[in-house]
Design a protein around this motif. Structure first.
Motif, PDB file in Angstrom:
ATOM      1  N   ASP A 268       0.814  -1.223   0.000  1.00  0.00           N
ATOM      2  CA  ASP A 268       0.000   0.000   0.000  1.00  0.00           C
ATOM      3  C   ASP A 268       0.846   1.271   0.000  1.00  0.00           C
ATOM      4  N   GLN A 269       2.163   1.122   0.141  1.00  0.00           N
ATOM      5  CA  GLN A 269       3.055   2.282   0.120  1.00  0.00           C
ATOM      6  C   GLN A 269       3.451   2.696  -1.300  1.00  0.00           C
ATOM      7  N   LEU A 270       3.171   1.840  -2.267  1.00  0.00           N
ATOM      8  CA  LEU A 270       3.615   2.103  -3.636  1.00  0.00           C
ATOM      9  C   LEU A 270       2.802   3.232  -4.261  1.00  0.00           C
ATOM     10  N   LYS A 271       3.497   4.183  -4.858  1.00  0.00           N
ATOM     11  CA  LYS A 271       2.832   5.339  -5.455  1.00  0.00           C
ATOM     12  C   LYS A 271       3.056   5.453  -6.966  1.00  0.00           C
ATOM     13  N   MET A 272       4.030   4.716  -7.495  1.00  0.00           N
ATOM     14  CA  MET A 272       4.337   4.850  -8.919  1.00  0.00           C
ATOM     15  C   MET A 272       3.331   4.066  -9.773  1.00  0.00           C
ATOM     16  N   PRO A 273       3.177   4.427 -11.063  1.00  0.00           N
ATOM     17  CA  PRO A 273       2.305   3.660 -11.944  1.00  0.00           C
ATOM     18  C   PRO A 273       2.676   2.181 -11.922  1.00  0.00           C
ATOM     19  N   THR A 274       1.666   1.343 -11.834  1.00  0.00           N
ATOM     20  CA  THR A 274       1.905  -0.093 -11.690  1.00  0.00           C
ATOM     21  C   THR A 274       0.967  -0.865 -12.611  1.00  0.00           C
ATOM     22  N   ILE A 275       1.554  -1.633 -13.497  1.00  0.00           N
ATOM     23  CA  ILE A 275       0.788  -2.500 -14.397  1.00  0.00           C
ATOM     24  C   ILE A 275       0.986  -3.941 -13.937  1.00  0.00           C
ATOM     25  N   ILE A 276      -0.104  -4.635 -13.683  1.00  0.00           N
ATOM     26  CA  ILE A 276      -0.059  -6.043 -13.281  1.00  0.00           C
ATOM     27  C   ILE A 276      -0.605  -6.857 -14.440  1.00  0.00           C
ATOM     28  N   ILE A 277       0.158  -7.842 -14.875  1.00  0.00           N
ATOM     29  CA  ILE A 277      -0.263  -8.637 -16.034  1.00  0.00           C
ATOM     30  C   ILE A 277      -0.017 -10.114 -15.752  1.00  0.00           C
ATOM     31  N   THR A 318       4.240 -12.021 -25.856  1.00  0.00           N
ATOM     32  CA  THR A 318       5.305 -11.020 -25.842  1.00  0.00           C
ATOM     33  C   THR A 318       4.784  -9.633 -26.211  1.00  0.00           C
ATOM     34  N   ALA A 319       3.942  -9.555 -27.218  1.00  0.00           N
ATOM     35  CA  ALA A 319       3.406  -8.260 -27.643  1.00  0.00           C
ATOM     36  C   ALA A 319       2.562  -7.622 -26.550  1.00  0.00           C
ATOM     37  N   ARG A 320       1.793  -8.434 -25.816  1.00  0.00           N
ATOM     38  CA  ARG A 320       0.976  -7.904 -24.732  1.00  0.00           C
ATOM     39  C   ARG A 320       1.856  -7.361 -23.611  1.00  0.00           C
ATOM     40  N   LEU A 321       2.948  -8.045 -23.339  1.00  0.00           N
ATOM     41  CA  LEU A 321       3.862  -7.575 -22.298  1.00  0.00           C
ATOM     42  C   LEU A 321       4.554  -6.288 -22.734  1.00  0.00           C
ATOM     43  N   MET A 322       4.910  -6.217 -24.004  1.00  0.00           N
ATOM     44  CA  MET A 322       5.520  -4.989 -24.533  1.00  0.00           C
ATOM     45  C   MET A 322       4.527  -3.831 -24.440  1.00  0.00           C
ATOM     46  N   ALA A 323       3.273  -4.108 -24.708  1.00  0.00           N
ATOM     47  CA  ALA A 323       2.238  -3.070 -24.603  1.00  0.00           C
ATOM     48  C   ALA A 323       2.098  -2.589 -23.158  1.00  0.00           C
ATOM     49  N   ALA A 324       2.251  -3.509 -22.207  1.00  0.00           N
ATOM     50  CA  ALA A 324       2.184  -3.129 -20.792  1.00  0.00           C
ATOM     51  C   ALA A 324       3.347  -2.211 -20.423  1.00  0.00           C
ATOM     52  N   ILE A 325       4.526  -2.480 -20.984  1.00  0.00           N
ATOM     53  CA  ILE A 325       5.681  -1.606 -20.753  1.00  0.00           C
ATOM     54  C   ILE A 325       5.399  -0.210 -21.313  1.00  0.00           C
ATOM     55  N   ASP A 326       4.888  -0.160 -22.530  1.00  0.00           N
ATOM     56  CA  ASP A 326       4.576   1.131 -23.146  1.00  0.00           C
ATOM     57  C   ASP A 326       3.514   1.880 -22.336  1.00  0.00           C
ATOM     58  N   GLU A 327       2.558   1.154 -21.814  1.00  0.00           N
ATOM     59  CA  GLU A 327       1.506   1.777 -21.008  1.00  0.00           C
ATOM     60  C   GLU A 327       2.093   2.390 -19.737  1.00  0.00           C
ATOM     61  N   ALA A 328       3.002   1.652 -19.098  1.00  0.00           N
ATOM     62  CA  ALA A 328       3.655   2.170 -17.897  1.00  0.00           C
ATOM     63  C   ALA A 328       4.465   3.418 -18.223  1.00  0.00           C
ATOM     64  N   ALA A 329       5.176   3.389 -19.346  1.00  0.00           N
ATOM     65  CA  ALA A 329       5.973   4.538 -19.760  1.00  0.00           C
ATOM     66  C   ALA A 329       5.079   5.748 -20.043  1.00  0.00           C
ATOM     67  N   ALA A 330       3.946   5.527 -20.680  1.00  0.00           N
ATOM     68  CA  ALA A 330       3.034   6.622 -20.998  1.00  0.00           C
ATOM     69  C   ALA A 330       2.462   7.244 -19.736  1.00  0.00           C
ATOM     70  N   ALA A 331       2.219   6.439 -18.729  1.00  0.00           N
ATOM     71  CA  ALA A 331       1.662   6.959 -17.472  1.00  0.00           C
ATOM     72  C   ALA A 331       2.641   7.910 -16.801  1.00  0.00           C
ATOM     73  N   THR A 332       3.925   7.607 -16.885  1.00  0.00           N
ATOM     74  CA  THR A 332       4.911   8.499 -16.277  1.00  0.00           C
ATOM     75  C   THR A 332       5.067   9.779 -17.089  1.00  0.00           C
ATOM     76  N   ASP A 333       4.804   9.710 -18.371  1.00  0.00           N
ATOM     77  CA  ASP A 333       4.950  10.889 -19.234  1.00  0.00           C
ATOM     78  C   ASP A 333       3.969  12.000 -18.870  1.00  0.00           C
ATOM     79  N   ILE A 334       2.814  11.635 -18.310  1.00  0.00           N
ATOM     80  CA  ILE A 334       1.775  12.648 -18.069  1.00  0.00           C
ATOM     81  C   ILE A 334       1.771  13.132 -16.628  1.00  0.00           C
ATOM     82  N   GLY A 335       2.869  12.855 -15.907  1.00  0.00           N
ATOM     83  CA  GLY A 335       2.979  13.481 -14.584  1.00  0.00           C
ATOM     84  C   GLY A 335       2.864  12.519 -13.433  1.00  0.00           C
ATOM     85  N   GLY A 336       3.837  11.634 -13.333  1.00  0.00           N
ATOM     86  CA  GLY A 336       3.922  10.777 -12.150  1.00  0.00           C
ATOM     87  C   GLY A 336       2.863   9.713 -12.115  1.00  0.00           C
ATOM     88  N   ASN A 337       2.158   9.654 -10.975  1.00  0.00           N
ATOM     89  CA  ASN A 337       1.280   8.524 -10.714  1.00  0.00           C
ATOM     90  C   ASN A 337       0.061   8.486 -11.622  1.00  0.00           C
TER      91      ASN A 337
END
Length: 345
Positions: A268-277, A318-337
């Motif tokens: 519950d202490q985690l504040k960064m964008p988190t994708i669970i797959i 593999t493509a779905r996992l790559m998409a999850a990485i891109d999603e996590a990266a995009a979340a950080t682009d728009i301002g943190g959490n």
């Protein structure tokens, strides 16, 4: 000085007679000889595996650990952490490294005891201990912030890195992880193999041979219900079945339950964008008790269930996992959490 031939023959005769008088002693001597032969064969096979699969990356010396890593691509740092019993070649054969390197600076480690990384005995290699090691290694590589992906046991290390060094982890991608303590037969079965002395004996004799026999069924369980993809032929089985790696695998299996118990206190202490797959037909881990529950614990997380996939989603999705990485990266682009972007899926 050598014994006279007659004296030597007499001693051999006495030894043989003693064995015949004591069947239990004869059985023990036979078992010891067999185990010795198994250890010699396993040692030779391990050395050949290392010659056939030399290190493809570079090494860092961190706190007595010779840590092997591969680095590809440019851009924002992305760290990949493999699961128990695995190594860099898992991500490599899956094609994920090549995909990610098109947009990221990808850094993949052989975790301690796996692949070509050493595993000193003076440390209990909990997820926390490994997280601290990787933080120092990444600092040496001039990485101050990174997206971190962990698969299976590597997800526990990724979480430890996020909780112990939160300013370092930009975003988390957690794939097929084990996050909460549950009864596990594999953990109990591995406990003897992780005991000093006894574990060495087992890993140098019985474990590699039994694992070779069980390899096809192990793959069916890990990949099922989907078939093992042809690309997985690039994964070096004999490197994974070396005595040193078998012992490391046993140690990590034994640590699974206590590690999950300890780690679950701080989700519950985690504040960064988190994708669970996770694959919704994972045959190793009950994703409802693990990934789905974690999604509930981390309110801003996003959960992706991959239909028809098993535990090895880095290989079969593999493509779905790559998409999850891109999603996590995009979340950080728009301002943190950006919790509004992480509605339940």
């Amino acid at each position: 000085m050598a014994l006279p031939r007659t004296r030597s023959l007499s001693l051999q005769s006495d030894y043989t007679a003693a064995l015949r008088r004591h069947p239990a002693l004869m059985a023990f001597a036979g078992a010891a000889s067999l185990l010795g032969a198994m250890a010699i064969v396993n040692g030779r096979v391990a050395k050949k595996a290392e010659r056939d699969n030399p290190p493809r990356g570079q090494f860092l010396e961190i706190d007595g650990v010779r840590l092997h890593y591969v680095e590809r691509g440019n851009g924002r740092p992305l760290v990949l952490l493999h699961g128990n019993g695995s190594m860099i070649q898992d991500f490599e054969s899956s094609g994920l490294i090549d995909l990610a390197a098109n947009r990221f600076r990808v850094i993949v480690f052989d975790r301690p005891g796996f692949g070509h990384s050493s595993r000193p005995r003076n440390v209990i290699w909990t997820p926390e201990a490994q997280a601290d090691l990787f933080r120092k290694a990444l600092d040496r590589l001039s990485v101050q912030r990174a997206i971190v992906l962990g698969h299976s046991w590597g997800a526990a290390v990724a979480l430890a890195l996020a909780t112990r060094h939160p300013s370092f982890v930009e975003a988390l991608v957690l794939a097929s992880g084990y996050y909460f303590p549950t009864v596990r037969a594999d953990s109990a079965a591995s406990s003897m193999s992780s005991i000093p002395g006894m574990g060495d004996a087992i890993s140098h004799t019985i474990s590699p041979i039994v694992s070779r026999l069980l390899w096809p069924s192990m793959l069916r369980k890990m990949f099922g219900p989907r078939p093992v993809p042809d690309k997985f032929v690039g994964f070096p089985k004999e490197l994974a079945l070396r005595p040193s790696q078998m012992r490391a695998s046993a140690a990590e299996a034994t640590l699974m339950i206590p590690a999950a118990f300890e780690s679950s206190k701080s989700y519950d202490q985690l504040k960064m964008p988190t994708i669970i797959i996770a694959g919704d037909e994972d045959r190793l881990i009950d994703i409802n008790k693990q990934s789905v529950r974690l999604h509930g614990e981390i309110a801003h997380s996003k959960l992706h269930r991959v239909a028809g996939a098993g535990h090895m989603i880095q290989q079969s999705a593999t493509a779905r996992l790559m998409a999850a990485i891109d999603e996590a990266a995009a979340a950080t682009d728009i301002g943190g959490n950006a919790p509004h972007r992480f509605a339940s899926a």
